[in-house]
Design an enzyme around this catalytic site. Sequence first.
Site: not given
Length: 428
Positions: A149, A237, A277
Site C-alpha cells: 500500500f 516507504d 504522516k
Amino acid sequence: MTHTEQNLSLKSEALIAKENQYGAHNYHPLPVVLERGEGVHVWDVDGKQYYDFLSAYSAVNQGHCHPKIVGAMIKQAQTLTLTSRAFHNDQLGPFEEYVTKYFGFDKVLPMNTGAEAVETAVKLCRKWAYEVKGIPENQAQIIVCENNFHGRTTTIVSFSNDENARKSFGPFTAGFIKIPYDDVDALEAVLKSTTTTIAGFLVEPIQGEAGVYVPSEGYLAKAKALCAAHNVLFIADEVQTGIARTGRLLATCGNCDCKKGCENTPEVKPDILILGKAISGGVYPVSAVLANDAIMNVIQPGQHGSTFGGNPIAAAVAIAALEVVKDENLAQNAAYLGEVLRNGLNEIAARNPIITLVRGKGLLNAIVVNCDEESDLAWNICMKFSEYGLLAKPTHGNKIRFAPPLVITETQIHECLAIIERALNDFR
Ligand code: PMP
C-alpha cells in the site's frame, strides 16, 4: 450487532447523515463522530472518551494536539502561511537542514501527502535511472511487492494488487514488476534476469495496510545488499513505519542517532526515504523524500513540485514534531510498550481463541481474528471496542491494527488490554 445496528445519539446520527449525503462515499468509517483530541484520547460529540488505537493511520505518533506542535503552527500561521516556491521563505531552509541532518541525507524534497511523496520517489528513481544509471529512455522498471500500500494516485494503484483499489481506474502506468513480499530470492531472480532496466525496489519495511506484516529478520538488509550489488535504488516507504512508530526512528533505521534498541537488527540505509504522516504529528499535511546528492540532483527546476510543498507552516510544524520525537524518547517508548502490548495480547490470545495471531513491531501491531476475510466479525469487535472506549479499525477483513499514539504510558496500555479482553470475551 451488524454493520447497520448501532446506538447512536441524534447528534452523531445527524452528522453522519450529512457526510453520507454531501460527501463522496470513498471511506467506510466506524460510526463515531469525534470532536476533540488530547494525547492518547479522543472525545466524541457526546463527550464520550476513547483511547485512539489507530492514531490516524500512524500520523498522530506524538499524541493529539501536542501543545508544542500546535504552538509552532499557530505562531507560523499568524506570521506567514504560504509563499509558493516562486519565492524563498525563512522557514524552509532551516527545516531542510534540520530534517536532512536528523535522518542523515544530503537533501530533501518536501511535499504534502504520503501518496505525493511516493510519486516523487518514483519520478526521482526513474530520472536517476535514465540520467545516471543509463537505462534507455522509457524502459526503466521499478520492483514493488505484492499486497503493497503506497497511496491512491493513478500511478500508485497501477502497481497495487488490491482489486477494489484498481477496478475501473485503468489504463494504468507501466514500468512496475511485482514480486512477493519478504522474498529475497524473488528479488534476486528479477534483478538477475532483467539487470539492464531495473531502476529501483520500492518496499514498506513492514506492510501496514496489508495487516501489519513484519518481514523475516534480515530481509531488508539482504534486499538492500542485492539492490546495491545491481546498482538499483532501494526505496523505503516509511510513511507509516517511520518517525518512531516501530520502536526506532525508522524501521529501516538509517543513519540516525537513535541507536538504542537497534543492536540486534542490522541498519539499512535506503537510497531514497519516503516520509509522511507523523513528520507533522498529524497536525498538518507534510511529507518528504530524502536522498543524497547523487540522486536528488537529477531534479531540476520545473520538473517536480507542489504549491504547498515546503510551505512555512509545514516547515515550522515538522521541526516541532520531530523535536518532540526526540525530546520525549518516543522511539524507546514505542519499543518498550510494544513488547508490553504484544505480551498482553498473546496472554489474551491464550485465553480466547478468537485471536489467532498477534504480530507487530514497536507500537505498530495487529491481531488476526479467527474468521475469514469476508466476515463481519472484526468490524463487530471494533464496534465493541468503541462501546468500551477504544477505537481501532479492521484492515483487510480479519485483522485489527493496534497503533496508539507513542506517548501512551504503561498503565494506559494495561487499561487498553483490559478493554480489549473484555470486548473479545463478548464474542466467545
Ligand atoms: N505509504 C504508506 C506505507 C502508507 O501507509 C500510506 C497511508 N496509509 C501512504 C503511503 C499514503 O499516504 P497518504 O494517505 O498521506 O497519501
